[in-house]
Design a protein around this motif. Structure first.
Motif, PDB file in Angstrom:
ATOM      1  N   ARG A 227       0.836  -1.208   0.000  1.00 54.55           N
ATOM      2  CA  ARG A 227       0.000   0.000   0.000  1.00 54.55           C
ATOM      3  C   ARG A 227       0.865   1.250   0.000  1.00 54.55           C
ATOM      4  O   ARG A 227       0.638   2.187  -0.789  1.00 54.55           O
ATOM      5  CB  ARG A 227      -0.904  -0.017   1.228  1.00 54.55           C
ATOM      6  N   ASP A 228       1.871   1.262   0.854  1.00 57.54           N
ATOM      7  CA  ASP A 228       2.736   2.442   0.952  1.00 57.54           C
ATOM      8  C   ASP A 228       3.444   2.701  -0.374  1.00 57.54           C
ATOM      9  O   ASP A 228       3.555   3.853  -0.814  1.00 57.54           O
ATOM     10  CB  ASP A 228       3.764   2.247   2.067  1.00 57.54           C
ATOM     11  N   ASN A 229       3.946   1.630  -1.010  1.00 58.90           N
ATOM     12  CA  ASN A 229       4.657   1.810  -2.277  1.00 58.90           C
ATOM     13  C   ASN A 229       3.736   2.302  -3.383  1.00 58.90           C
ATOM     14  O   ASN A 229       4.133   3.112  -4.229  1.00 58.90           O
ATOM     15  CB  ASN A 229       5.308   0.487  -2.698  1.00 58.90           C
ATOM     16  N   LEU A 230       2.499   1.805  -3.419  1.00 55.84           N
ATOM     17  CA  LEU A 230       1.553   2.265  -4.436  1.00 55.84           C
ATOM     18  C   LEU A 230       1.261   3.752  -4.284  1.00 55.84           C
ATOM     19  O   LEU A 230       1.149   4.480  -5.278  1.00 55.84           O
ATOM     20  CB  LEU A 230       0.255   1.454  -4.347  1.00 55.84           C
ATOM     21  N   ILE A 231       1.157   4.188  -3.057  1.00 55.77           N
ATOM     22  CA  ILE A 231       0.875   5.619  -2.817  1.00 55.77           C
ATOM     23  C   ILE A 231       2.104   6.465  -3.138  1.00 55.77           C
ATOM     24  O   ILE A 231       2.030   7.475  -3.839  1.00 55.77           O
ATOM     25  CB  ILE A 231       0.422   5.836  -1.361  1.00 55.77           C
ATOM     26  N   GLU A 232       3.253   6.029  -2.638  1.00 57.35           N
ATOM     27  CA  GLU A 232       4.478   6.818  -2.789  1.00 57.35           C
ATOM     28  C   GLU A 232       4.960   6.884  -4.235  1.00 57.35           C
ATOM     29  O   GLU A 232       5.485   7.910  -4.682  1.00 57.35           O
ATOM     30  CB  GLU A 232       5.578   6.219  -1.902  1.00 57.35           C
ATOM     31  N   HIS A 233       4.772   5.809  -4.983  1.00 62.97           N
ATOM     32  CA  HIS A 233       5.335   5.742  -6.336  1.00 62.97           C
ATOM     33  C   HIS A 233       4.253   5.793  -7.414  1.00 62.97           C
ATOM     34  O   HIS A 233       4.452   5.295  -8.531  1.00 62.97           O
ATOM     35  CB  HIS A 233       6.149   4.455  -6.488  1.00 62.97           C
ATOM     36  N   ALA A 234       3.133   6.413  -7.102  1.00 65.17           N
ATOM     37  CA  ALA A 234       2.024   6.486  -8.053  1.00 65.17           C
ATOM     38  C   ALA A 234       2.439   7.172  -9.354  1.00 65.17           C
ATOM     39  O   ALA A 234       2.109   6.718 -10.457  1.00 65.17           O
ATOM     40  CB  ALA A 234       0.832   7.197  -7.424  1.00 65.17           C
ATOM     41  N   GLU A 235       3.172   8.287  -9.236  1.00 65.60           N
ATOM     42  CA  GLU A 235       3.552   9.019 -10.448  1.00 65.60           C
ATOM     43  C   GLU A 235       4.541   8.219 -11.292  1.00 65.60           C
ATOM     44  O   GLU A 235       4.512   8.270 -12.520  1.00 65.60           O
ATOM     45  CB  GLU A 235       4.130  10.391 -10.080  1.00 65.60           C
ATOM     46  N   MET A 236       5.423   7.489 -10.608  1.00 58.75           N
ATOM     47  CA  MET A 236       6.352   6.634 -11.363  1.00 58.75           C
ATOM     48  C   MET A 236       5.593   5.528 -12.095  1.00 58.75           C
ATOM     49  O   MET A 236       5.949   5.122 -13.193  1.00 58.75           O
ATOM     50  CB  MET A 236       7.401   6.039 -10.422  1.00 58.75           C
ATOM     51  N   ALA A 237       4.533   5.055 -11.493  1.00 58.87           N
ATOM     52  CA  ALA A 237       3.709   4.033 -12.156  1.00 58.87           C
ATOM     53  C   ALA A 237       3.051   4.620 -13.397  1.00 58.87           C
ATOM     54  O   ALA A 237       2.982   3.970 -14.445  1.00 58.87           O
ATOM     55  CB  ALA A 237       2.654   3.500 -11.186  1.00 58.87           C
ATOM     56  N   ARG A 238       2.565   5.867 -13.268  1.00 62.12           N
ATOM     57  CA  ARG A 238       1.935   6.510 -14.429  1.00 62.12           C
ATOM     58  C   ARG A 238       2.966   6.763 -15.533  1.00 62.12           C
ATOM     59  O   ARG A 238       2.674   6.592 -16.724  1.00 62.12           O
ATOM     60  CB  ARG A 238       1.268   7.816 -14.004  1.00 62.12           C
ATOM     61  N   LEU A 239       4.169   7.191 -15.141  1.00 60.39           N
ATOM     62  CA  LEU A 239       5.228   7.374 -16.124  1.00 60.39           C
ATOM     63  C   LEU A 239       5.569   6.040 -16.794  1.00 60.39           C
ATOM     64  O   LEU A 239       5.753   5.966 -18.016  1.00 60.39           O
ATOM     65  CB  LEU A 239       6.474   7.957 -15.453  1.00 60.39           C
ATOM     66  N   SER A 240       5.627   5.006 -15.989  1.00 68.15           N
ATOM     67  CA  SER A 240       5.937   3.682 -16.532  1.00 68.15           C
ATOM     68  C   SER A 240       4.891   3.248 -17.552  1.00 68.15           C
ATOM     69  O   SER A 240       5.213   2.608 -18.561  1.00 68.15           O
ATOM     70  CB  SER A 240       6.022   2.647 -15.399  1.00 68.15           C
ATOM     71  N   LYS A 241       3.617   3.591 -17.283  1.00 65.09           N
ATOM     72  CA  LYS A 241       2.553   3.240 -18.228  1.00 65.09           C
ATOM     73  C   LYS A 241       2.812   3.910 -19.578  1.00 65.09           C
ATOM     74  O   LYS A 241       2.625   3.299 -20.644  1.00 65.09           O
ATOM     75  CB  LYS A 241       1.194   3.654 -17.674  1.00 65.09           C
ATOM     76  N   VAL A 242       3.254   5.160 -19.560  1.00 63.36           N
ATOM     77  CA  VAL A 242       3.562   5.859 -20.806  1.00 63.36           C
ATOM     78  C   VAL A 242       4.751   5.185 -21.507  1.00 63.36           C
ATOM     79  O   VAL A 242       4.759   5.014 -22.728  1.00 63.36           O
ATOM     80  CB  VAL A 242       3.870   7.341 -20.546  1.00 63.36           C
ATOM     81  N   LEU A 243       5.758   4.799 -20.722  1.00 70.10           N
ATOM     82  CA  LEU A 243       6.959   4.196 -21.304  1.00 70.10           C
ATOM     83  C   LEU A 243       6.673   2.846 -21.958  1.00 70.10           C
ATOM     84  O   LEU A 243       7.263   2.513 -22.982  1.00 70.10           O
ATOM     85  CB  LEU A 243       8.036   4.032 -20.225  1.00 70.10           C
ATOM     86  N   VAL A 244       5.779   2.059 -21.358  1.00 71.22           N
ATOM     87  CA  VAL A 244       5.526   0.717 -21.905  1.00 71.22           C
ATOM     88  C   VAL A 244       4.424   0.719 -22.959  1.00 71.22           C
ATOM     89  O   VAL A 244       4.286  -0.242 -23.715  1.00 71.22           O
ATOM     90  CB  VAL A 244       5.159  -0.300 -20.796  1.00 71.22           C
ATOM     91  N   SER A 245       3.635   1.795 -23.014  1.00 70.61           N
ATOM     92  CA  SER A 245       2.562   1.857 -24.016  1.00 70.61           C
ATOM     93  C   SER A 245       3.165   2.061 -25.401  1.00 70.61           C
ATOM     94  O   SER A 245       4.123   2.829 -25.574  1.00 70.61           O
ATOM     95  CB  SER A 245       1.591   2.992 -23.693  1.00 70.61           C
ATOM     96  N   LEU A 246       2.591   1.406 -26.375  1.00 66.94           N
ATOM     97  CA  LEU A 246       3.098   1.488 -27.745  1.00 66.94           C
ATOM     98  C   LEU A 246       2.412   2.626 -28.490  1.00 66.94           C
ATOM     99  O   LEU A 246       1.189   2.772 -28.438  1.00 66.94           O
ATOM    100  CB  LEU A 246       2.870   0.160 -28.462  1.00 66.94           C
ATOM    101  N   LYS A 247       3.219   3.397 -29.193  1.00 68.55           N
ATOM    102  CA  LYS A 247       2.691   4.552 -29.937  1.00 68.55           C
ATOM    103  C   LYS A 247       2.169   4.047 -31.279  1.00 68.55           C
ATOM    104  O   LYS A 247       2.919   3.466 -32.069  1.00 68.55           O
ATOM    105  CB  LYS A 247       3.814   5.564 -30.138  1.00 68.55           C
ATOM    106  N   CYS A 248       0.884   4.240 -31.519  1.00 65.86           N
ATOM    107  CA  CYS A 248       0.307   3.670 -32.746  1.00 65.86           C
ATOM    108  C   CYS A 248      -0.470   4.687 -33.563  1.00 65.86           C
ATOM    109  O   CYS A 248      -1.359   4.330 -34.335  1.00 65.86           O
ATOM    110  CB  CYS A 248      -0.594   2.479 -32.399  1.00 65.86           C
ATOM    111  N   ASP A 249      -0.134   5.966 -33.386  1.00 65.25           N
ATOM    112  CA  ASP A 249      -0.869   7.016 -34.104  1.00 65.25           C
ATOM    113  C   ASP A 249       0.035   7.822 -35.029  1.00 65.25           C
ATOM    114  O   ASP A 249      -0.261   8.958 -35.379  1.00 65.25           O
ATOM    115  CB  ASP A 249      -1.552   7.953 -33.103  1.00 65.25           C
TER     116      ASP A 249
END
Length: 924
Positions: A227-249
């Motif tokens: 729980r603590d890590n999810l709260i503390e590193h939420a923005e890093m998780a969102r950044l990671s989502k951008v990094l792993v998402s494939l650009k298809c446009d």
């Protein structure tokens, strides 16, 4: 419709670089990766053209190491080491190789190859095309959807949603980006959330739906480090989502239409090969130019195979020759293999030699243990066993080389035992021609090599008895001279390769790839392991049972002789027939062509059912005597002799092609024929025991065929009953007879199962001891209450008459050539079998899928000491430490209950019953 293949070029390049030793061309340039890449691309272009008929293809590469992701996060891929110094100058040559095949080589500044693949995939799908991505990269698995799959050439398998679910604990491709964002990636330096691995990430996404929902729910989670890590590193998780998402446009660098696949042109490819001096590939290109069709193991003109030339086969007796065969196999990417041994029991036989085949008539035999047993005999020249095994192991385990065998399970066991002292061996990837034949032609003919060679190749294989002799003069294979041994052994590998060339292209064309890849082929190493494990039997208990059975048989003999009025040999059909039909005057006896009365089980049951017959009692006692005699000879006597002295266990042999519906069969001993519900059957099962400190666990599918019938026939009442956990036989009794008691439930149970086997009014009458009219009335009432079953039977029968085969939910075909027979009993027999085949076959497919998934699931749960030993009907039998029972039960139940998914979603739950005990009998 157009079918686009997109090749992840980077993956190909690094595989090619690491698969070959350093090579230089005639100009002194490093070209190891170039040569490997060229052979792999050529093989892909040939094979996929035959298998799927792609219309468009492109190779996608990374333009540079810096992309838009580095602007977002400067640490992205920052710790990746640079490319090896001798690989860097090969990149331009690899681009030249791609263009030499007239294939587009696409790369775009600022984008990774994965993004370009995503753009082309989405564009092609939008136009209604099919897409296959040639890669096994987890990031690209996000793109999987209807119309798009992935092709893992290293393991020769297709990857769809079910692979994602298996690899990432039940998630879908659409959810994969969120899982990757949470777990991060240490290789690419995607930060993710600390402490969150694949399993935890999948669990969170399955519970909450997506990444943002997980992060939003974090505050409400119970206090924990997660729980603590999810709260503390939420923005890093969102950044990671951008990094792993494939650009298809992004706009496509080249139009889709320009990716059309037009075949391999001669001139540019020849110029490229000659520039680098790739002589073997130049020779291959020349062969392609001269041949009527492309020279490929899959698409070559099948009628062009020359007859087997036994004198062309090579006996390999020195290391240089063996190295040559292995090198060629590495370059071309496939090889047929067979083993020769001292016997037919894989768990006891010793390895004598190995045969290999690369092309028709290009085959060899590598002897390693030939020579007489006489100490003074002069043994032939052959390579030392340890050297052969050491040189073969990298080939057998090389993921870039397809190993082809016939009944490869046998060879896997033999080789596993040969390598046992040196750490074992894993043979992968592989194809098995016996399974290919079975999945294509079950019900049409046998699947042994000799029969398949005659059927498909018009070739008569050398008979084993002609090589080793028969009777007292028979020798073991290691005593055969090398010339005769080479002719026989190399022919096996040669024929296997020829069969593979035919079957490989038929699988996709005839819709059999799915059952082969998803059910049967993955099961081979699982069954091999089970056979090697074996199961302990209590020899003393078996001996006691044999004595008891002998005593009971003697008592029955005395009673039968008294009823007959004189002694006679009960095991003699002629003497028994004379007693029943001549001496006792029983009516209705029928004689065969030999003039002997039939006394088979059907005839004896007919006599026993007639309570007024003077032979009813004697017939029942003869049936009891026969059962005891069979159980004594087949189990209590034979099992004692079948104990392997080296292991102290019995090792049954499973056949994956023994039952045409797909069920496993077993021999030595045949475990399928042990009576299930009798006291005698339980006593025999009691002799199968666990080692000290362990227990036996039996997990059984409950009424799986009735559940599948409810789903496949779409019977709402039955589906609801199974969903509610109701007693299905009581439900049927209430529907048919208006009340539930012991008698009506028993009759309902008989009817439930008999209907699925297409039983006739006469057959049901015999089972329920009623008149044929009463039985027909019951069948009519059953169909009135459950009309879906009636429709299923009619539809299945009409379908098999039209097509000649039935199909399971997983695509397994069972052929019924006698469905159109003019002989009534043959036609009716085929119809009855066809009614049950889709249900029984689907049941077999499900338990096979459970068996394939069981080992990885148990390892994932930290239970490496739980071993699967037996599969009998709808049951799996395990041996495990007593302390692992409670942890193992839910894992085993979950795997079995979910075995159909995600390939097939059932409308009914699969019930699992689990029991444990010190013996197999006690576990029931």
């Amino acid at each position: 419709m157009p079918h686009l293949y997109l090749v992840d070029g980077s993956g190909y390049i690094f595989r090619a670089y690491h698969r070959l030793p350093p090579l230089t061309n005639k100009h002194g340039e490093p070209v190891g990766a170039v040569y490997g890449y060229t052979t792999m691309l050529w093989k892909l272009a040939d094979e996929v053209h035959a298998a799927d008929g792609p219309t468009h293809m492109a190779v996608i590469l990374d333009k540079s190491s810096k992309t838009f992701r580095n602007d977002l996060y400067d640490k992205y891929k920052a710790q990746r080491p640079p490319a090896p110094a001798d690989l860097i100058p090969q990149f331009p040559m690899i681009r030249d190789a791609t263009r030499a095949f007239s294939l587009p080589c696409i790369e775009t500044e600022g984008l990774e190859a994965d993004d370009i693949i995503a753009c082309y995939s989405k564009a092609a799908l939008a136009q209604g095309w099919s897409v296959t991505i040639v890669s096994s990269d987890k990031d690209l698995m996000q793109l999987i959807e209807p119309g798009l799959d992935m092709y893992d050439t290293m393991n020769n398998r297709r990857l769809g949603p079910e692979h994602v679910a298996e690899k990432f604990f039940g998630i879908t491709p659409a959810q994969l980006g969120d899982v990757l964002a949470l777990m991060g990636d240490s290789v690419d330096n995607v930060p993710g959330v600390p402490g969150v691995g694949p399993k935890t990430a999948a669990k969170l996404i399955l519970e909450h739906g997506d990444l943002e929902s997980v992060l939003a729910a974090a505050d409400g989670m119970k206090k924990s480090k997660l729980r603590d890590n999810l709260i503390e590193h939420a923005e890093m998780a969102r950044l990671s989502k951008v990094l792993v998402s494939l650009k298809c446009d992004v706009a496509l660098p080249e139009p889709l239409e320009d990716l059309e696949l037009k075949g391999i042109p001669d001139a540019p490819l020849r110029a490229f090969l000659e520039h680098h001096g790739f002589k073997s590939l130049i020779a291959k290109l020349s062969a392609v130019a001269e041949a009527p069709v492309a020279e490929s193991p899959v698409v070559a003109d099948m009628d062009a195979d020359e007859p087997c030339k036994h004198d062309d086969y090579e006996t390999v007796v020195d290391e240089a020759a063996l190295d040559r065969w292995i090198t060629i196999a590495r370059h071309q990417g496939w090889i047929a293999i067979d083993t020769e041994t001292t016997g037919i029991d894989a768990t006891r036989a010793d390895l004598v030699g190995i045969s290999l085949a690369l092309h028709p008539n290009l085959a060899c035999y590598v002897p390693i243990a030939h020579g007489g047993t006489d100490l003074l005999a002069e043994n032939p020249v052959q390579i030392d066993r340890a050297i052969v095994l050491a040189k073969m192991k990298p080939l057998l385990e090389d993921p870039s080389i397809l190993k082809i065998g016939h009944n490869l399970k046998y060879d896997m066991i033999v080789l596993a035992r040969a390598y046992a002292a040196t750490g074992g061996v894993t043979i992968a990837p592989f194809d098995d021609t016996i399974l290919m034949s079975f999945d294509l032609d079950a019900g049409l003919h046998g699947h042994g090599m000799d029969e398949l060679a005659a059927t498909h190749l018009s070739h008569t294989c050398i008979a084993f008895k002609d090589v080793v002799g028969t009777g007292k003069s028979q020798r073991t294979f290691n005593e055969i001279d090398l010339k005769a041994a080479t002719h026989y052994a190399a022919e096996d590998a040669d024929v296997t390769l020829r069969l593979w060339r035919r079957f490989k292209r038929r699988l996709p064309a005839e819709g059999s790839t799915r059952v082969y890849e998803m059910v049967d082929r993955p099961l081979v190493p699982v069954i091999a392991q089970m056979e090697m494990h074996g199961i302990k039997v209590d020899a003393a208990k078996l001996s006691r049972l044999s004595t008891e059975f002998a005593g009971q048989m003697a008592s029955l003999e005395t009673e039968i002789h008294a009823l007959a009025g004189a002694p006679f040999t009960i095991g003699s059909p002629k003497q028994l027939g004379d007693v029943l039909f001549e001496k006792m005057g029983i009516k209705g006896g029928r004689k065969g062509k030999s003039g002997v009365y039939s006394t088979d089980v059907t005839e004896l049951e007919r006599i026993a059912a007639d309570k007024d017959s003077p032979g009813a009692v004697i017939a029942r006692k003869v049936l009891d005597w026969r059962q005891l005699s069979k159980l004594k000879s087949t189990y209590t006597d034979a099992l004692q002799a079948q104990i392997n002295p080296a292991t102290g266990r019995v090792h049954t042999s499973y056949s994956l092609t023994g039952a045409q519906t797909g069920r496993l069969s077993s021999t030595d001993p045949n475990l399928q024929n042990i009576p299930i519900r009798t006291e005698i059957g339980r006593q025999i099962r009691d002799a199968f025991v666990a080692e000290p400190g362990n227990v036996i666990l039996a997990a059984d599918y409950s009424q799986i065929e009735l559940r599948l019938a409810a789903h496949m026939a779409n019977v709402p009442a039955l589906k609801q009953a199974f969903a509610n956990g109701d007693d299905i036989h009581s439900l049927t009794a209430q529907e048919l007879f208006g009340e539930v008691n012991r008698d009506t439930r028993g009759r309902a149970k008989t009817i439930n199962f008999a209907i699925l086997y297409g039983i006739s009014r006469w057959g049901l009458a015999g089972r329920l001891d009623v008149s044929a009219d009463e039985a027909q009335a019951m069948i009519d009432r059953y169909f009135d209450r459950f009309p879906g079953i009636s429709s299923y039977i009619v539809d299945t029968t009409e379908s098999v008459r039209a097509t000649g085969f039935t199909t399971t939910l997983f695509g397994r075909k069972t052929h019924f050539p006698r469905i159109r027979s003019k002989i009534q009993h043959e036609r009716q027999g085929a119809e009855r079998a066809a009614i049950n085949a889709p249900i029984q076959g689907t049941s077999a497919d499900i338990i096979k899928r459970a068996m394939v998934r069981m080992g990885p699931a148990l390892l994932e749960a930290g239970l490496p000491n739980v071993r699967m030993l037996l599969q009998v009907h709808d049951e799996l039998v395990f041996e495990l430490p007593e302390g692992d029972v409670e942890a193992a039960k839910p894992v085993i139940e979950r795997v079995m209950a979910n075995a159909a998914t995600p390939a097939v979603t059932l409308d009914v739950p699969l019930g699992i019953e689990i029991g444990t005990g010190l013996s197999w009998g006690a576990a029931h």
